[in-house]
Design a protein around this motif. Structure first.
Motif, PDB file in Angstrom:
ATOM      1  N   GLN A 215       0.826  -1.204   0.000  1.00 25.39           N
ATOM      2  CA  GLN A 215       0.000   0.000   0.000  1.00 25.39           C
ATOM      3  C   GLN A 215       0.859   1.252   0.000  1.00 25.39           C
ATOM      4  OE1 GLN A 215      -2.607  -0.422   3.337  1.00 25.39           O
ATOM      5  NE2 GLN A 215      -4.043  -1.743   2.237  1.00 25.39           N
ATOM      6  N   GLN A 216       1.944   1.245   0.745  1.00 30.17           N
ATOM      7  CA  GLN A 216       2.825   2.406   0.782  1.00 30.17           C
ATOM      8  C   GLN A 216       3.518   2.591  -0.563  1.00 30.17           C
ATOM      9  OE1 GLN A 216       5.433   1.755   4.076  1.00 30.17           O
ATOM     10  NE2 GLN A 216       3.938   2.397   5.597  1.00 30.17           N
ATOM     11  N   ALA A 217       3.824   1.496  -1.243  1.00 29.03           N
ATOM     12  CA  ALA A 217       4.486   1.596  -2.539  1.00 29.03           C
ATOM     13  C   ALA A 217       3.523   2.127  -3.598  1.00 29.03           C
ATOM     14  CB  ALA A 217       5.029   0.230  -2.960  1.00 29.03           C
ATOM     15  N   GLN A 218       2.230   1.843  -3.453  1.00 32.89           N
ATOM     16  CA  GLN A 218       1.254   2.286  -4.441  1.00 32.89           C
ATOM     17  C   GLN A 218       0.858   3.743  -4.245  1.00 32.89           C
ATOM     18  OE1 GLN A 218      -1.972  -0.452  -4.140  1.00 32.89           O
ATOM     19  NE2 GLN A 218      -0.928  -2.053  -5.289  1.00 32.89           N
ATOM     20  N   GLN A 219       0.953   4.254  -3.038  1.00 38.22           N
ATOM     21  CA  GLN A 219       0.550   5.632  -2.773  1.00 38.22           C
ATOM     22  C   GLN A 219       1.594   6.591  -3.325  1.00 38.22           C
ATOM     23  OE1 GLN A 219       0.044   5.981   1.418  1.00 38.22           O
ATOM     24  NE2 GLN A 219      -1.945   4.987   1.433  1.00 38.22           N
TER      25      GLN A 219
END
Length: 124
Positions: free
Chosen positions: A58-62
């Motif tokens: 999720q952090q990589a996609q944001q």
């Protein structure tokens, strides 16, 4: 001579397999309890790893947070009066339109603000 006396208490006779059976029951129960605890600990560890993986994804996609501008961008400048030569004013107008387009692409100007500033520059 020496006479042998009978014992006062009769000895308890246990079958030979009873201690082994008791040991097997106690040992088996302890083994099962330890195995169950290890299995639940492994399940919990797998869940924590899955949660950590999801959080990383999720952090990589944001997109990275954009820094808020300290001050609002300056309003577009009013168009300068066209010069009699015509070419110098056209270059300044092109530069201003290019600057406005860049501000709109960066998201600093809304489409409505961009259209209004462009109309002002073009004198429409």
């Amino acid at each position: 001579m020496f006479m042998r006396r009978r014992p006062l208490v009769r000895p308890v006779v246990r079958p030979a397999g009873a201690p082994l059976l008791r040991g097997a029951l106690v040992g088996g129960a302890a083994y099962a309890a330890g195995r169950s605890a290890a299995r639940s600990a492994r399940r919990e560890q797998d869940q924590e790893q899955a949660i950590a993986d999801l959080q990383y994804q999720q952090q990589a996609q944001q997109p990275p947070p954009q820094a808020a501008p300290a001050a609002p961008p300056p309003p577009p400048q009013a168009p300068a009066a066209p010069s009699p030569g015509g070419q110098a004013g056209a270059e300044g107008l092109t530069e201003q339109l290019t600057r406005l387009g860049a501000l709109a692409k960066e998201g600093l100007l809304t489409p409505e603000e961009f259209a209004a500033a462009k109309a002002r520059l073009l004198g429409v």
